[in-house]
Design a protein around this motif. Structure first.
Motif, mmCIF file in Angstrom:
data_model
loop_
_atom_site.group_PDB
_atom_site.id
_atom_site.type_symbol
_atom_site.label_atom_id
_atom_site.label_comp_id
_atom_site.label_asym_id
_atom_site.label_seq_id
_atom_site.Cartn_x
_atom_site.Cartn_y
_atom_site.Cartn_z
ATOM 1 N N ASN A 1 1.301 -1.391 -0.049
ATOM 2 C CA ASN A 1 -0.263 0.299 -0.131
ATOM 3 C C ASN A 1 0.794 0.809 0.235
ATOM 4 O OD1 ASN A 1 -1.300 2.234 0.930
ATOM 5 N ND2 ASN A 1 -3.358 0.778 1.539
ATOM 6 N N TYR A 2 0.844 2.172 -0.978
ATOM 7 C CA TYR A 2 1.354 3.415 -1.089
ATOM 8 C C TYR A 2 1.025 4.337 -0.140
ATOM 9 C CZ TYR A 2 2.905 1.361 -5.916
ATOM 10 O OH TYR A 2 3.296 1.151 -6.288
ATOM 11 N N THR A 3 -0.672 4.438 0.092
ATOM 12 C CA THR A 3 -0.869 6.108 0.454
ATOM 13 C C THR A 3 -2.308 5.108 1.052
ATOM 14 O OG1 THR A 3 -2.787 6.512 -0.899
ATOM 15 C CG2 THR A 3 -0.230 7.305 -1.169
ATOM 16 N N GLY A 4 -3.104 5.040 1.377
ATOM 17 C CA GLY A 4 -4.521 4.767 2.125
ATOM 18 C C GLY A 4 -5.274 4.417 0.839
ATOM 19 N N VAL A 5 -4.980 4.922 -0.290
ATOM 20 C CA VAL A 5 -5.865 4.513 -0.932
ATOM 21 C C VAL A 5 -5.058 3.653 -2.593
ATOM 22 C CG1 VAL A 5 -7.638 6.241 -1.004
ATOM 23 C CG2 VAL A 5 -5.883 6.541 -2.502
ATOM 24 N N LEU A 6 -3.709 4.759 -2.922
ATOM 25 C CA LEU A 6 -3.217 3.257 -3.679
ATOM 26 C C LEU A 6 -2.292 2.327 -3.147
ATOM 27 C CD1 LEU A 6 -1.854 7.025 -5.011
ATOM 28 C CD2 LEU A 6 -4.262 5.947 -5.871
ATOM 29 N N ASN A 7 -2.491 1.300 -4.452
ATOM 30 C CA ASN A 7 -0.971 -0.235 -3.799
ATOM 31 C C ASN A 7 -0.551 -0.067 -4.987
ATOM 32 O OD1 ASN A 7 -3.578 -2.235 -4.449
ATOM 33 N ND2 ASN A 7 -4.934 -0.930 -3.041
ATOM 34 N N GLN A 8 0.192 -1.621 -4.992
ATOM 35 C CA GLN A 8 0.289 -2.563 -6.561
ATOM 36 C C GLN A 8 0.515 -3.586 -5.870
ATOM 37 O OE1 GLN A 8 4.918 -2.603 -7.364
ATOM 38 N NE2 GLN A 8 5.327 -2.169 -4.840
ATOM 39 N N ASN A 9 -0.061 -4.043 -6.147
ATOM 40 C CA ASN A 9 0.007 -5.536 -5.977
ATOM 41 C C ASN A 9 0.551 -7.168 -7.063
ATOM 42 O OD1 ASN A 9 -2.692 -7.718 -7.677
ATOM 43 N ND2 ASN A 9 -3.020 -5.325 -6.461
ATOM 44 N N LEU A 10 0.467 -8.545 -6.433
ATOM 45 C CA LEU A 10 1.346 -9.290 -7.362
ATOM 46 C C LEU A 10 0.412 -10.379 -7.078
ATOM 47 C CD1 LEU A 10 3.040 -10.455 -9.168
ATOM 48 C CD2 LEU A 10 4.854 -11.010 -7.160
ATOM 49 N N ARG A 11 0.496 -10.894 -7.619
ATOM 50 C CA ARG A 11 -0.880 -12.759 -7.841
ATOM 51 C C ARG A 11 0.009 -13.548 -9.057
ATOM 52 N NH1 ARG A 11 -6.756 -12.995 -10.044
ATOM 53 N NH2 ARG A 11 -5.806 -13.779 -12.107
ATOM 54 N N LEU A 12 0.484 -14.579 -8.794
ATOM 55 C CA LEU A 12 0.451 -16.309 -9.379
ATOM 56 C C LEU A 12 -0.282 -17.223 -8.899
ATOM 57 C CD1 LEU A 12 4.346 -16.156 -7.865
ATOM 58 C CD2 LEU A 12 3.302 -15.555 -9.900
ATOM 59 N N ARG A 13 -0.951 -17.510 -10.054
ATOM 60 C CA ARG A 13 -1.856 -18.338 -9.774
ATOM 61 C C ARG A 13 -2.356 -19.132 -10.718
ATOM 62 N NH1 ARG A 13 -8.492 -16.271 -10.253
ATOM 63 N NH2 ARG A 13 -8.095 -16.458 -8.355
ATOM 64 N N GLY A 14 -2.038 -20.370 -10.262
ATOM 65 C CA GLY A 14 -1.644 -21.797 -10.806
ATOM 66 C C GLY A 14 -3.574 -22.807 -10.767
ATOM 67 N N LYS A 15 -3.859 -23.626 -11.955
ATOM 68 C CA LYS A 15 -4.648 -23.695 -12.014
ATOM 69 C C LYS A 15 -4.570 -24.953 -13.049
ATOM 70 C CE LYS A 15 -8.248 -19.844 -13.881
ATOM 71 N NZ LYS A 15 -8.981 -19.699 -15.283
ATOM 72 N N MET A 16 -5.111 -25.826 -12.243
ATOM 73 C CA MET A 16 -5.030 -27.167 -12.771
ATOM 74 C C MET A 16 -6.807 -27.630 -12.917
ATOM 75 S SD MET A 16 -3.274 -30.875 -11.629
ATOM 76 C CE MET A 16 -4.135 -30.861 -10.025
ATOM 77 N N GLY A 17 -6.676 -28.433 -14.437
ATOM 78 C CA GLY A 17 -8.098 -27.995 -15.052
ATOM 79 C C GLY A 17 -7.979 -29.773 -15.079
ATOM 80 N N THR A 18 -9.230 -30.652 -16.168
ATOM 81 C CA THR A 18 -9.502 -31.550 -16.512
ATOM 82 C C THR A 18 -8.215 -31.771 -17.975
ATOM 83 O OG1 THR A 18 -11.335 -30.914 -17.247
ATOM 84 C CG2 THR A 18 -11.243 -32.307 -16.101
ATOM 85 N N ASP A 19 -8.485 -30.128 -18.824
ATOM 86 C CA ASP A 19 -8.562 -30.250 -19.897
ATOM 87 C C ASP A 19 -6.412 -29.498 -20.551
ATOM 88 O OD1 ASP A 19 -10.168 -31.129 -20.718
ATOM 89 O OD2 ASP A 19 -11.400 -29.209 -21.417
ATOM 90 N N ASN A 20 -6.457 -28.878 -19.045
ATOM 91 C CA ASN A 20 -5.424 -27.723 -19.340
ATOM 92 C C ASN A 20 -4.354 -27.646 -18.130
ATOM 93 O OD1 ASN A 20 -5.971 -25.441 -18.598
ATOM 94 N ND2 ASN A 20 -7.320 -25.126 -20.583
#
Length: 180
Positions: free
Chosen positions: A68-87
Motif C-alpha cells: 500500500n503506497y498510501t491509504g488508497v493507492l497500492n500495487q499487487n502481485l498474484r501468481l495463480r496456478g490452475k489445474m483442470g481436466t483439459d489443461n
C-alpha cells in the motif's frame, strides 16, 4: 497492538466472471492473509468451473502480495496456478497501480490496471503456449455486515488491442466474501 503487529484474516469467497461473449468462470475458495503496516501476503485455494462442458472443472491456487503506497493507492502481485481436466496454467498478474477509495461508511470504489503473463499446457494437443496481455477492472464493494461484502465490477481484457472492443474482451464480475 503496535503499528508493526501482524494481522491475520481468513475468509471464503465465491466469484463469477461472466464474459459478454457468453463464456464464464466461477470460482469458490478459502483465503488466508497476513498484513503488517503497508505490506500484505496471502494464499488462496479453491475450485472453479466454466459450466461450458460437463467436466470443465479445475483446482485454483494463488499466492498474493501487495504494498500500500498510501491509504488508497497500492500495487499487487498474484501468481495463480490452475489445474483442470483439459489443461494446466500458471499466470503472473502484476498491478503497478490499484486504487480503492471509500465513498461511504460501508462502500468503496476501486480500479486496477494490470499486466498478465500466462503459461498454458494443453493435455489434448500436448502444446505449451505463453500469452501476454494487459487489462483493467473497476467496481464497487458494499459491506453487508461486519464480515460479509459484495462486489460488482466491469473488466476489460486485452488492452494491448485497444481497438478490439468485441464481447470477448469484456466481462461483468460479481463476488461475495465472508471473513471469519
Amino acid at each position: 497492538m503496535g503499528d508493526n503487529a501482524v494481522q491475520s484474516s481468513t475468509g471464503v469467497s465465491v466469484s463469477s466472471y461472466q464474459n459478454l461473449d457468453g463464456s464464464n468462470f466461477t470460482l469458490a475458495g478459502i483465503d488466508y492473509k497476513e498484513k503488517a503496516d503497508n505490506l500484505s501476503a496471502g494464499l488462496f485455494f479453491g475450485a472453479g468451473t466454466t459450466f461450458a462442458k460437463k467436466d470443465a472443472f479445475g483446482i485454483v491456487a494463488d499466492v498474493k502480495a501487495s504494498h500500500n503506497y498510501t491509504g488508497v493507492l497500492n500495487q499487487n502481485l498474484r501468481l495463480r496456478g490452475k489445474m483442470g481436466t483439459d489443461n494446466t496454467s500458471l499466470q503472473v498478474r502484476y498491478s503497478p497501480l490499484s486504487v480503492d477509495v471509500p465513498v461511504g461508511e460501508n462502500t468503496s470504489i476501486y480500479g486496477n490496471l494490470h499486466y498478465c503473463g500466462q503459461l498454458n499446457k494443453n493435455y489434448a494437443t500436448k502444446s505449451t503456449t505463453w500469452k501476454n496481455s494487459c487489462g483493467a477492472f473497476a467496481g464497487v464493494t458494499q459491506k453487508i455486515d461486519k464480515n460479509t461484502s459484495v462486489s460488482l465490477e466491469v473488466q476489460r481484457y486485452n488492452l494491448q488491442n485497444i481497438k478490439d472492443n468485441s464481447s470477448a474482451n469484456w466481462s461483468i464480475n460479481a463476488s461475495i466474501s465472508y471473513k471469519f
